[in-house]
Design a protein around this motif. Structure first.
Motif, PDB file in Angstrom:
ATOM      1  N   CYS A 161      27.078 -38.306   3.268  1.00 55.84           N
ATOM      2  CA  CYS A 161      26.621 -37.806   1.974  1.00 55.84           C
ATOM      3  C   CYS A 161      25.957 -36.430   2.130  1.00 55.84           C
ATOM      4  CB  CYS A 161      25.667 -38.805   1.332  1.00 55.84           C
ATOM      5  SG  CYS A 161      25.486 -38.569  -0.443  1.00 55.84           S
ATOM      6  N   PHE A 162      25.135 -36.285   3.171  1.00 54.54           N
ATOM      7  CA  PHE A 162      24.511 -34.974   3.434  1.00 54.54           C
ATOM      8  C   PHE A 162      25.579 -33.914   3.706  1.00 54.54           C
ATOM      9  CE2 PHE A 162      20.246 -36.871   5.146  1.00 54.54           C
ATOM     10  CZ  PHE A 162      19.727 -36.896   3.864  1.00 54.54           C
ATOM     11  N   ALA A 163      26.630 -34.301   4.434  1.00 55.28           N
ATOM     12  CA  ALA A 163      27.690 -33.336   4.757  1.00 55.28           C
ATOM     13  C   ALA A 163      28.430 -32.934   3.481  1.00 55.28           C
ATOM     14  CB  ALA A 163      28.659 -33.926   5.782  1.00 55.28           C
ATOM     15  N   ALA A 164      28.715 -33.918   2.623  1.00 56.44           N
ATOM     16  CA  ALA A 164      29.378 -33.606   1.350  1.00 56.44           C
ATOM     17  C   ALA A 164      28.500 -32.678   0.525  1.00 56.44           C
ATOM     18  CB  ALA A 164      29.658 -34.895   0.577  1.00 56.44           C
ATOM     19  N   ASP A 165      27.196 -32.931   0.564  1.00 54.19           N
ATOM     20  CA  ASP A 165      26.221 -32.118  -0.165  1.00 54.19           C
ATOM     21  C   ASP A 165      26.193 -30.689   0.405  1.00 54.19           C
ATOM     22  OD1 ASP A 165      23.544 -30.887  -0.154  1.00 54.19           O
ATOM     23  OD2 ASP A 165      22.871 -32.613  -1.296  1.00 54.19           O
ATOM     24  N   GLY A 166      26.182 -30.568   1.737  1.00 51.23           N
ATOM     25  CA  GLY A 166      26.197 -29.239   2.363  1.00 51.23           C
ATOM     26  C   GLY A 166      27.490 -28.492   2.049  1.00 51.23           C
ATOM     27  N   PHE A 167      28.591 -29.243   2.034  1.00 53.02           N
ATOM     28  CA  PHE A 167      29.886 -28.659   1.666  1.00 53.02           C
ATOM     29  C   PHE A 167      29.811 -28.090   0.252  1.00 53.02           C
ATOM     30  CE2 PHE A 167      33.984 -28.882  -0.397  1.00 53.02           C
ATOM     31  CZ  PHE A 167      34.892 -28.441   0.552  1.00 53.02           C
ATOM     32  N   ALA A 168      29.235 -28.886  -0.654  1.00 47.85           N
ATOM     33  CA  ALA A 168      29.153 -28.463  -2.059  1.00 47.85           C
ATOM     34  C   ALA A 168      28.265 -27.229  -2.204  1.00 47.85           C
ATOM     35  CB  ALA A 168      28.623 -29.608  -2.917  1.00 47.85           C
ATOM     36  N   ARG A 169      27.126 -27.219  -1.502  1.00 41.52           N
ATOM     37  CA  ARG A 169      26.210 -26.079  -1.652  1.00 41.52           C
ATOM     38  C   ARG A 169      26.836 -24.804  -1.105  1.00 41.52           C
ATOM     39  NH1 ARG A 169      20.130 -28.247  -1.750  1.00 41.52           N
ATOM     40  NH2 ARG A 169      20.605 -30.444  -1.620  1.00 41.52           N
ATOM     41  N   ALA A 170      27.560 -24.926   0.020  1.00 42.94           N
ATOM     42  CA  ALA A 170      28.123 -23.725   0.633  1.00 42.94           C
ATOM     43  C   ALA A 170      29.336 -23.210  -0.142  1.00 42.94           C
ATOM     44  CB  ALA A 170      28.507 -24.012   2.083  1.00 42.94           C
ATOM     45  N   SER A 171      30.089 -24.143  -0.765  1.00 39.89           N
ATOM     46  CA  SER A 171      31.357 -23.746  -1.388  1.00 39.89           C
ATOM     47  C   SER A 171      31.283 -23.634  -2.895  1.00 39.89           C
ATOM     48  CB  SER A 171      32.442 -24.774  -1.035  1.00 39.89           C
ATOM     49  OG  SER A 171      32.132 -26.009  -1.659  1.00 39.89           O
ATOM     50  N   GLY A 172      30.343 -24.332  -3.523  1.00 38.05           N
ATOM     51  CA  GLY A 172      30.320 -24.402  -4.978  1.00 38.05           C
ATOM     52  C   GLY A 172      31.299 -25.412  -5.534  1.00 38.05           C
ATOM     53  N   ARG A 173      31.993 -26.116  -4.646  1.00 33.71           N
ATOM     54  CA  ARG A 173      32.941 -27.142  -5.094  1.00 33.71           C
ATOM     55  C   ARG A 173      32.320 -28.522  -4.911  1.00 33.71           C
ATOM     56  NH1 ARG A 173      37.483 -25.501  -1.188  1.00 33.71           N
ATOM     57  NH2 ARG A 173      38.554 -27.341  -1.991  1.00 33.71           N
ATOM     58  N   VAL A 174      33.005 -29.540  -5.466  1.00 36.92           N
ATOM     59  CA  VAL A 174      32.472 -30.894  -5.349  1.00 36.92           C
ATOM     60  C   VAL A 174      32.633 -31.382  -3.907  1.00 36.92           C
ATOM     61  CG1 VAL A 174      32.718 -33.278  -6.138  1.00 36.92           C
ATOM     62  CG2 VAL A 174      33.039 -31.392  -7.756  1.00 36.92           C
ATOM     63  N   GLY A 175      31.583 -31.911  -3.321  1.00 32.81           N
ATOM     64  CA  GLY A 175      31.656 -32.525  -2.001  1.00 32.81           C
ATOM     65  C   GLY A 175      31.962 -34.005  -2.153  1.00 32.81           C
ATOM     66  N   VAL A 176      32.755 -34.533  -1.241  1.00 33.38           N
ATOM     67  CA  VAL A 176      33.183 -35.923  -1.376  1.00 33.38           C
ATOM     68  C   VAL A 176      32.816 -36.708  -0.114  1.00 33.38           C
ATOM     69  CG1 VAL A 176      35.142 -37.471  -1.781  1.00 33.38           C
ATOM     70  CG2 VAL A 176      35.100 -35.200  -2.848  1.00 33.38           C
ATOM     71  N   CYS A 177      32.274 -37.908  -0.304  1.00 32.39           N
ATOM     72  CA  CYS A 177      32.006 -38.778   0.834  1.00 32.39           C
ATOM     73  C   CYS A 177      32.469 -40.190   0.529  1.00 32.39           C
ATOM     74  CB  CYS A 177      30.525 -38.756   1.207  1.00 32.39           C
ATOM     75  SG  CYS A 177      29.422 -39.272  -0.104  1.00 32.39           S
ATOM     76  N   MET A 178      32.626 -40.971   1.582  1.00 31.99           N
ATOM     77  CA  MET A 178      33.154 -42.316   1.430  1.00 31.99           C
ATOM     78  C   MET A 178      32.418 -43.272   2.367  1.00 31.99           C
ATOM     79  SD  MET A 178      37.091 -43.560   1.978  1.00 31.99           S
ATOM     80  CE  MET A 178      37.662 -42.771   0.475  1.00 31.99           C
ATOM     81  N   ALA A 179      32.185 -44.480   1.867  1.00 34.69           N
ATOM     82  CA  ALA A 179      31.538 -45.486   2.703  1.00 34.69           C
ATOM     83  C   ALA A 179      32.031 -46.859   2.284  1.00 34.69           C
ATOM     84  CB  ALA A 179      30.019 -45.411   2.554  1.00 34.69           C
ATOM     85  N   THR A 180      31.820 -47.806   3.152  1.00 35.32           N
ATOM     86  CA  THR A 180      32.230 -49.163   2.828  1.00 35.32           C
ATOM     87  C   THR A 180      31.163 -49.826   1.946  1.00 35.32           C
ATOM     88  OG1 THR A 180      33.180 -51.184   3.773  1.00 35.32           O
ATOM     89  CG2 THR A 180      31.209 -50.291   4.852  1.00 35.32           C
ATOM     90  N   SER A 181      31.384 -51.084   1.622  1.00 29.75           N
ATOM     91  CA  SER A 181      30.451 -51.815   0.759  1.00 29.75           C
ATOM     92  C   SER A 181      29.135 -52.078   1.508  1.00 29.75           C
ATOM     93  CB  SER A 181      31.080 -53.145   0.358  1.00 29.75           C
ATOM     94  OG  SER A 181      31.290 -53.928   1.529  1.00 29.75           O
TER      95      SER A 181
END
Lengths: 179, 599
Positions: free
Chosen positions: B53-73
């Motif tokens: 989730c942090f990586a998706a967030d960092g991706f979003a902040r650096a790019s301005g695009r939506v960051g995506v993450c995935m996890a199990t239940s």
């Protein structure tokens, strides 16, 4: 000071929890909450009576409006509105008191909906003040059990229960944001 | 035949997702199996779901695009929670996809079942439980729309295993999926434009001000309105204070830029707030770290507040001219109006001399009270490390930080040439954010130099991600500002708890040369001021990941500092002032948690 809010919401699972969550997340106590399908079955109308300081009402309305499934929020306390609540009250009382109780019930226009040896069940409708007064009177006659619906509300006259959600065009300088 | 999992990946492709961060588990097995056949979007295997989730967030902040993450239940989903709240607090567009137990098992306390939608309801802008495959494309479409529009934020989509396995009827391939091209959200209509009457009022108010200050934050970056903010500042000739979320909105070297304001902000920025007669607040939320004591906040100023979220207007501070709208769209209109000669002659020219004198005064404050420290040759001062990083990168690197002293020093000492180069956990103050968010930023900007600037505390929360760095051969440079303390907590114990240090010293820290080597990463430890510059050069020149452990002076405190609950005028500039103020003040009533910054 309890505020009565009317919410027009999408009729989807979890919406009630979202609304309740916004209030509980800010440690506000809900006095009553009713929800049922609106005329359009895709939407529901919720009436929430919540104990919010008047200074925070606007903030609460705006936070509730932010919920994706909430279409509009109106503060009914601010404007003329028809506000009703129903109570079913079962009263256990001695036989000799029964006719006097019925006279009291008549004053409050309560109806008998069930009768059994030793008890009556009455139905009364009105605003919360009237119901409190009614319950206060009949409590003198015996032990009570009751079920209350909580408040439902409808603004009077032509003003719509569902106002425009987006407040920006109505923002006045320095004044409150009108929803 | 397409199934729920292949349709999900198709939906992500339709949303333009090229890379996402995740961690597999039982109920998401169908998706991971589908990834064997489908190579896009690319999945990055992290070492902990929180870091996905942090990586998706960092991706979003650096790019301005939506960051995506995935996890199990279950545990996968609960591990996302900190990351979701982090994205929520800082308004970062993230879409989280979680697996859920099969619809028939929901509510049965099945293995790895958790009420994910219930748990994440207050942690997300919105969330979905998709109970039927037919609803999946709409849910994904809406999730991306909601995450990235209006005030951005995280959206979670919970997908039961049977939905992921169900067959999508009627089409032969995923490419034939009819993806919805609109969303129907009657309760979600963010307003972008800003009311023209309000903008007119704001313009008039600006031209009648003599001591205007612009106070800008993350909303400017989210809206891509940096250039317009710069234009506003030049038109009005007003100084610009930036929040920690707003750093980079205009270049640090802009003559009107005063850098950060608030608890550890510059003297000039905070003093300008105290004396301003007009505050032009753009994309900010009047956070307690900015305002200090509310009763004393900007006493002499009228306030114009531009924000896309109507709930932010008047939340903490009473506002004179609220303007609900997208910062960029509002600033464009406002600037046009301000540039209009008729508007200017109606008061604008009248006060120009006062405003110029005011700007000159703020310049003098900046000159007289820059951030200061005493450099030493026998040890590395933390600020010296930042000056060396600044010298080596010239403000062009993307810097992701953790939370605490190093974060505040970095906010003070680093210079930012452009937006989206400063990646930091502002609202939540989540330790362990720096390294995984740097990973996300590096995927967003593969050609940029990305530095994870972390403290020795936060680094130890994210050590497992060295594995991701190594396996992806990501050239992230992890620089540890290592003072052997949880420095910010220690600083508070020093200043407000009479120096009673409690649980702020680990005593043990791994040998980073060996730790790096254990992961196949170049590791270095620097203790000597004389070799610091060379070590940084070597770090930045190395083509792969580097772990650089810099041992800094241990008990340096961050100044300036406005004590929690103090007014902006209570600013403390030195240790000596701090001790005087501390003895004059009782221990703060609110006690902070262990997560870095405190109340």
């Amino acid at each position: 000071m309890p505020q009565t809010l009317s919410l027009y919401v999408e009729n989807k699972s979890g919406v009630l929890a979202r609304v309740a969550g916004v209030l509980s997340g800010r440690a506000f106590n809900i006095d009553s909450l009713t929800v049922a399908k609106s005329f359009d079955p895709g939407f529901s109308l919720m009436t929430v009576v919540v104990d919010v300081p008047a200074s925070l009402t606007e903030q609460v309305i705006k936070q509730l409006s932010k919920l994706i499934n909430v279409v509009t929020v109106t503060c009914v306390s601010d404007s003329p509105a028809v506000v009703r609540e129903m109570v079913l009250v079962k009263i256990y009382l001695p036989d000799e008191m029964r006719s006097r109780l019925l006279q009291e019930a008549e004053i409050f226009r309560a109806r008998v909906v069930d009768s059994a040896p030793g008890s009556f069940t009455l139905e009364a409708t009105g605003d919360s003040d009237k119901l409190e007064a009614f319950l206060g009177v009949i409590a003198a006659y015996g032990r009570l059990e009751m079920a209350r619906t909580g408040t439902v509300a409808m603004p009077r006259g032509a003003s719509r229960a569902v106002a425009v959600r987006n407040p920006s065009p109505k923002v006045a300088a320095g004044g409150p944001i009108l929803l | 035949m397409p199934n729920g999992s292949s349709i999900l990946l198709e939906c992500l492709r339709r949303e333009g997702v090229e890379v996402f961060f995740g961690y597999p588990g039982g109920v998401v097995l169908p998706i991971y199996d589908e990834m064997v056949r489908q190579k896009t979007p690319r999945h990055i295997l992290v070492r902990h779901e929180e870091n996905a989730c942090f990586a998706a967030d960092g991706f979003a902040r650096a790019s301005g695009r939506v960051g995506v993450c995935m996890a199990t239940s279950g545990p996968g989903a609960t591990n996302l929670v900190t990351g979701l709240v982090n994205a929520m607090m800082d308004s970062i567009p993230v879409v989280a996809i979680t697996g859920q137990v099969s619809t028939k098992l929901i509510g049965n306390d099945a293995f790895q079942e958790a009420d994910t939608v219930g748990i994440t309801r207050p942690c997300t802008k919105h969330n979905y439980l998709v109970k039927s495959l037919a609803d999946l494309p709409h849910a994904i479409k809406e999730a991306f729309h909601i995450a990235s529009s209006g005030r951005p934020g995280p959206v979670l989509v919970d997908l039961p295993k049977d939905v992921l396995q169900a067959v999508w009827p009627g089409i032969e391939s995923d490419a034939a999926l009819k993806y919805p091209d609109f969303v129907d959200l009657p309760g979600y209509k963010p307003s972008f434009e800003g009311h023209s009457g309000q903008i007119k009022k704001a313009a008039a108010m600006i031209w009648h001000a003599q001591r205007p200050v612009i106070y800008a934050g993350g909303g400017v970056i989210a809206s891509g309105a940096g250039a317009l903010l710069e234009q506003l500042s030049e038109l009005v000739e007003a100084p610009v204070n930036l929040t920690v979320m707003g750093l980079g909105a205009i270049p640090s070297d802009h003559p009107n830029c005063q850098g950060m304001l608030g608890m550890h902000g510059s003297y000039a920025a905070n003093q300008a707030m105290v004396e301003a007669d007009l505050l032009i607040a753009v994309g900010v939320r009047f956070d307690d770290r900015v305002t200090g004591k509310l009763e004393a906040f900007c006493k002499h100023a009228k306030i114009i507040h531009i924000d896309i979220d109507p709930a932010e207007i008047g939340k903490n501070v009473k506002v004179d001219v609220p303007i609900v709208g997208d910062c960029g769209q509002v600033l464009e209109k406002l600037n046009t109006r301000l540039a209009d000669s008729r508007e200017q002659s109606d008061g604008g020219l009248h006060h120009r001399e006062s405003r110029r004198a005011w700007l000159a005064r703020t310049e003098e404050w900046r000159r007289k009270h820059p951030y200061e420290y005493t450099d030493r040759t026998d040890e590395i001062m933390p600020q010296a490390l930042l000056e060396e990083i600044q010298r080596a990168t010239n403000g062009d690197a993307i810097v992701a930080t953790d939370v605490g002293q190093h974060q505040m020093w970095a906010a003070q000492w680093l210079r930012f040439n452009r937006p989206r180069t400063w990646i930091t956990s502002g609202g939540l103050g989540a330790m362990g954010y720096g390294l995984p968010s740097a990973i996300g930023a590096q995927f967003a900007c593969p050609r940029d130099t990305v530095i994870a600037l972390v403290g020795d505390g936060g680094f130890q929360m994210s050590i497992p991600e060295l594995g991701t760095l190594a396996s992806e051969q990501l050239p992230v440079k992890t620089i540890i500002m290592n003072n052997g303390y949880l420095g910010m907590v220690r600083q508070w114990q020093d200043l407000f708890y009479q120096g009673r240090y409690s649980s702020v010293e680990f005593g043990v820290f791994p040998d980073c040369e060996k730790l790096g080597a254990a992961y196949g990463i170049k590791g270095m430890v620097v203790r000597d001021r004389a070799v610091l510059r060379d070590a940084l050069q070597e770090t930045l020149a190395h083509p792969g990941p580097v772990l650089l452990d810099v041992r800094v002076s241990r008990e340096e405190n961050v100044y300036p500092m406005i004590p929690a609950g103090g007014a902006l005028s209570d600013i403390i500039l030195t240790d000596e002032d701090a001790r005087k103020a501390a003895t004059a003040r009782p221990v703060p009533a609110q006690v902070g948690s262990g997560a870095g910054e405190m109340s």
